[in-house]
Design a protein around this motif. Structure first.
Motif, short mmCIF file in Angstrom:
data_model
loop_
_atom_site.label_atom_id
_atom_site.label_comp_id
_atom_site.label_asym_id
_atom_site.label_seq_id
_atom_site.Cartn_x
_atom_site.Cartn_y
_atom_site.Cartn_z
N LYS A 43 43.26 48.48 69.54
CA LYS A 43 42.06 49.12 69.36
C LYS A 43 40.90 48.67 68.75
CE LYS A 43 40.35 53.67 68.40
NZ LYS A 43 40.28 54.74 67.01
N LEU A 44 41.29 47.89 67.38
CA LEU A 44 40.24 46.99 66.83
C LEU A 44 39.82 45.81 67.50
CD1 LEU A 44 42.04 47.02 63.36
CD2 LEU A 44 39.80 48.15 63.77
N ILE A 45 40.66 45.25 68.08
CA ILE A 45 40.24 44.07 68.99
C ILE A 45 39.53 44.41 70.15
CG2 ILE A 45 41.03 42.19 70.64
CD1 ILE A 45 43.66 42.03 68.75
N THR A 51 35.44 38.25 65.33
CA THR A 51 35.50 36.75 65.53
C THR A 51 36.40 36.21 64.63
OG1 THR A 51 33.73 36.59 63.80
CG2 THR A 51 33.02 36.72 66.11
N HIS A 52 36.79 36.98 63.37
CA HIS A 52 37.63 36.37 62.42
C HIS A 52 38.33 37.87 62.05
CE1 HIS A 52 34.42 33.68 62.09
NE2 HIS A 52 35.24 33.00 61.50
N PHE A 97 50.13 38.00 67.80
CA PHE A 97 48.71 38.36 68.07
C PHE A 97 47.75 37.30 67.58
CE2 PHE A 97 49.39 42.88 68.40
CZ PHE A 97 48.39 43.44 69.24
N LYS A 98 48.58 36.01 66.91
CA LYS A 98 47.83 35.22 66.22
C LYS A 98 46.79 35.33 65.42
CE LYS A 98 46.57 32.41 70.07
NZ LYS A 98 46.06 31.07 70.31
N GLY A 261 42.17 35.52 69.90
CA GLY A 261 42.99 35.85 70.92
C GLY A 261 44.34 35.81 71.00
N PHE A 262 44.98 36.67 71.54
CA PHE A 262 46.46 36.55 71.04
C PHE A 262 47.30 35.84 72.26
CE2 PHE A 262 45.29 40.63 73.40
CZ PHE A 262 45.87 40.48 74.65
N ASP A 263 48.47 35.61 72.12
CA ASP A 263 49.47 34.95 72.76
C ASP A 263 50.09 35.86 73.70
OD1 ASP A 263 51.65 33.51 73.83
OD2 ASP A 263 52.22 32.46 72.04
#
Length: 886
Positions: A43-45, A51-52, A97-98, A261-263
DNA sequence: GGTTTCACG
DNA sequence: ACGTACGTGAAACCC
């Protein structure tokens, strides 16, 4: 513009763990905290587009705070293993999620966060800090917004310094002083005993800081002065402990936290391992069910045609799992797709799909006969719905000996996903696709090709065949066998008959009432615009709030999460301040009648018959009650005369007939008398006393003649409170009295109804021991939150433990009465028809020649439905409309 | 689709 | 100290 999100890892994991039910995957791994954490990250993403990003965790057990105060965080219950085993999973998840993670020996997550937000402040970078801990508010600043989770984890309250000022009247730095004064039990920070949030805020508004409060202790009064002086040192130490350390020696280089971004691959395999099916689908990570080398179970899905119907129906035998598919929520209007049945001959799984056209054609005759043959036993998922859908196609359904939906509901009435695909998953059986996967939803709805359709429906029938023995055994184990076979299953048929019969509405009368309302509404609207000095949408709480509280400057005291509250409670208090408010209240009540009861009801009337056909839901309410939809006929107005008039349009469907209504008198308190075995309460009902008057006599300690209307009203509220699982706060709100007075009432009540007090104590203990409570007929409700450490969750569960056996037993009783009444009408060859159930009331339509019989029989059956240690009693009346049957 | 309000027991 | 009375469904807004 850069944006850094910082998550307080331990805090969010904790909140997620306690907010969500204890989910686990098929290998028994608990996953609720991971799940909650994941949904929050997604949700946050999506919403914040950071950006950080970083997540901070507490490291180890001992921090520098323990050196200063060895009791720090002492007395805190140790983290349950169900949660601690999830931390490694959360850390693994973050890797996928990296998102960078930080922990530092000797420091808490708070300190890491404090140091980073300080750096952000200095750099002027924007930060969103997410935590479940209000202490974090001390870090809010021009650049740092603090998000505190509210109620569960999906929602947060955002705070910047202005909002903190508005809510508490404090600066972020004063949050530390607040905690210094009031302490914090969960961290074992003492503060000043006896000082809570209210008192602490008052002192800080006056003096500003803990130091100043202590310096001015002399000016305080009485007990407070003593306490402050006595615990001055404790307050100073508490303040120190509550202060987040912002000088952790660590790297604060911004680029380390960059988020790009995530993997996807890692995340997808993580979700598979955790069995987060909904997330896999939502993220478009492919099919949710991992087939472990083994092919999907084979099924021969046959489409029946007019040529082979005769031959194939011969194979169905005396017993089969069947499924009736229809599209649409309302079974009275759903579009039927067809019927499917399943057989297994010891080798091959076969399903037979009969499309609706074939069922209705001449060639469909053998199947229609089989469906209505009582000796051919059927197992279904949702008999009630199937019976309605088939009936509207002119086909009778008889001989249902098991209903998987009803069974699954009884086994866990709070289960939110009572779908066939949900239940196969829950009981570890081969899955079926969800209807949404097959049909799509909303604008994307498509009927699949015949072959795919036949396969999907065939698999549903197969799933029913598989799940039935499992559920049968579970019912046996939890002693709900009789409840199922003797009450709920027969009731499904009774409900379907009532609904198919429908209830006649005087549509013309309703329209005329609507015209009357429209002209009244119009007049009120004009007056409101004049009084307010502006035209606006009165139906919009937002616009109304702006008019009342900003334009007219009326005092606002209650807020919703989006703005000012404008509910009836608020408006009633404002009414003396401004003439417009009374008009608005009046407008609201008439607008409700117009939209919900005039327009809403008219939309549901079948023009051909002039009737409405409600749909009673048997598997919704957690207590075992029914609910009613399309339209809801369980909330037709009665309390206010203007609304009550709506009942005049509910009329008999045949000329010369009458409406007859019978309602239980005080059924919940009678049930309470029985299950608590309270002597005083039992005696009151054995003597057939007015229970509220009796309660007033006992609570106020006066003679019957001394009980006035106000005392009776208060006693009535206490009785309601008892049934709901009493709290002094709730009662004080209801009666608009202080909490002390409410507590006094409750104490008085328990002093004279000691058996009730004992019941309330015992039922909560039982719920803690067993994890569930039951009704007299063994209906069960699980209360996992009864052991929660969160006060709100636990208290809610405790009140539920007190209320559910009462409300649920009352539901059991009227359901029994309905089944018995339906039998009785048939047996005695009566023409009268049962039309409605409204929790403690049954409504019938009755030909004149049966009036005397029904006036006798209905109350007799209702009162005799179940034998209790106090008498049950039902009042009956009749008239030309429902309004007149009062 | 979520939120607010309000109808019932 | 914490902060809600128990159980539902429908309509209107508003994003």
């Amino acid at each position: 513009m850069d944006k850094l999100i910082i998550i307080d890892g331990n805090s969010i994991a904790n909140r997620a763990f306690y907010a969500l039910p204890l989910l686990s995957n098929s290998s028994g791994l608990h996953t609720n905290a991971v799940y909650g954490f994941t949904t929050m990250l997604l949700k946050l993403i999506e919403e914040e587009k950071p950006t950080h990003f970083l997540v901070a965790f507490d490291a180890g057990k001992i921090t520098f705070r323990h050196k200063e105060y060895t009791e720090y965080k002492g007395g805190r219950a140790k983290t349950p293993s169900e949660l601690s085993e999830q931390f490694p999973l959360i850390k693994e998840l973050l890797k996928a999620f990296k998102i960078p993670q930080f922990e530092l020996t000797g420091y808490e997550a708070d300190d890491i966060i404090g140091t980073l937000t300080k750096a952000a402040d200095e750099k002027g970078e924007k930060v969103l800090l997410v935590s479940g801990d209000k202490d974090m508010l001390q870090l809010a600043s021009e650049h740092v917004t603090v998000a505190i989770t509210r109620k569960g984890i999906s929602e947060v309250d955002l705070y910047n310094p202005a909002e903190i000022k508005e809510k508490y009247g404090l600066t972020p730095a004063q949050i530390i002083d607040l905690k210094g004064l009031m302490g914090d039990t969960s961290d074992n920070i003492p503060g000043i005993p006896g000082v809570g949030e209210k008192t602490a805020l008052k002192m800080l508004h006056e003096f500003g800081t803990v130091e100043e409060v202590l310096a001015n202790a002399a000016s305080l009064k009485g007990k407070m002065k003593e306490k402050v002086e006595e615990h001055a040192q404790s307050a100073m130490m508490s303040k120190e402990l509550a202060t987040i350390f912002r000088e952790v020696p660590m790297e604060t280089e911004w680029d380390v936290f960059r988020y790009d971004g995530f993997d996807g691959q890692a995340l997808s395999s993580m979700f598979r391992k955790l069995e987060f099916k909904s997330l896999l689908e939502k993220m478009d990570f492919g099919p949710s069910v991992v087939e472990e080398g083994q092919a999907v179970e084979s099924l021969e899905a046959v489409v029946v045609t007019e040529n082979n119907m005769e031959e194939l129906i011969g194979k169905i035998g005396d017993n089969a799992a069947i499924h009736v598919e229809a599209i649409g929520e309302n079974p009275h209007q759903a579009v039927m797709v067809g019927v499917v049945w399943f057989t297994f001959d010891g080798e091959t799984n076969t399903s037979y799909f009969v499309p609706i056209a074939l069922l209705k054609s001449e060639a469909g005759e053998p199947l229609r006969t089989w469906l209505s043959d009582d000796t051919k036993k059927k197992q279904l998922f949702d008999q009630h719905r199937a019976q309605l859908v088939l009936a509207w196609q002119g086909v009778q359904l008889r001989g249902v000996d098991f209903d998987a939906l009803l069974a699954a509901y009884l086994l866990d009435p709070t289960e939110s996903n009572l779908s066939l695909s949900g239940l196969t998953g829950k009981y570890g059986l081969p899955g079926v696709k969800t209807d949404e996967e097959v049909f799509g939803k909303g604008a994307k709805f498509r009927m699949p090709e015949l072959e795919a359709l036949s396969d999907h429906l065939g698999r549903k029938a197969m799933a029913i065949a598989r799940i039935v023995p499992v559920l049968r055994e579970e019912l046996e184990k939890s002693e709900m066998h009789s409840l199922f076979y003797e009450l709920e299953l027969p009731l499904a048929g009774v409900l379907a008959e009532m609904e198919l019969r429908g209830i006649a509405l005087d549509a013309e009368g309703l329209k005329a009432f609507g015209v009357e309302l429209a002209s009244k509404l119009d007049a009120i609207m004009t007056r409101i615009y004049n009084l307010a000095g502006v035209e606006f949408n009165i139906n919009s709480p937002k616009q109304l709030g702006e008019i009342l509280f900003e334009k007219l400057g009326l005092p606002a005291w209650k807020k919703t999460k989006t703005g000012y509250s404008t509910d009836a409670e608020v408006l009633e208090r404002l009414a003396p301040h401004h003439e417009v408010v009374g008009e608005i209240l009046n407008y609201r009540s008439l607008a409700k009648l117009q939209s919900t009861y005039v327009e809403g009801l008219l939309k549901e009337v079948r023009p051909e018959t002039g009737k409405v056909h409600t749909y009673y839901r048997q598997t919704i309410a957690a207590t075992g009650r029914l609910s009613s939809q399309f339209p809801n006929l369980q909330n037709i107005p009665i309390r206010l005369e203007e609304g009550r008039k709506i009942r005049k349009v509910f009329v008999p469907s045949e000329p010369g007939w009458y409406m007859l209504a019978a309602d239980y008198s005080q059924i919940e308190l009678r049930v309470l008398a029985h299950i608590s075995q309270d002597d005083n309460l039992k005696e009151a009902f054995l003597q057939n006393m007015d229970i509220h008057t009796k309660t007033a006599m006992d609570v106020f300690g006066v003679e019957e003649s001394a009980v006035d209307a106000n005392m009776r009203r208060q006693a009535k509220a206490v009785n309601f409170g008892i049934v709901y699982g009493i709290s002094d706060y709730g009662l004080s709100q209801n009666l608009d009295i202080t909490r002390r007075d409410a507590a006094q009432f409750i104490e008085q009540y328990f002093a004279v109804f000691q058996g009730v007090r004992k019941y309330m104590d015992e039922i909560v203990k039982d719920a803690r021991r067993d994890g569930y409570v039951t009704t007299l007929l063994q209906r069960r409700r699980y209360l996992p939150e009864i052991t929660a450490s969160n006060f709100n969750l636990r208290s809610f569960a405790e009140r539920t433990a007190m209320n559910t056996p009462i409300q649920g037993t009352a539901a059991d009783i009227i359901k029994l009465a309905m089944v018995q009444m339906a039998d009785r009408l048939k047996q005695d060859g009566l023409k009268s028809r049962m039309l409605l159930q409204v929790h403690d009331e049954l409504v019938f339509e009755v030909p004149e020649e049966e009036l005397e019989t029904m006036r006798r029989v209905v109350p007799e059956v209702m009162a005799g439905a179940l034998k209790l240690d106090v008498p049950l009693s039902a009042d009956v009346d009749f008239g030309l409309t429902w309004y007149d049957a009062k």
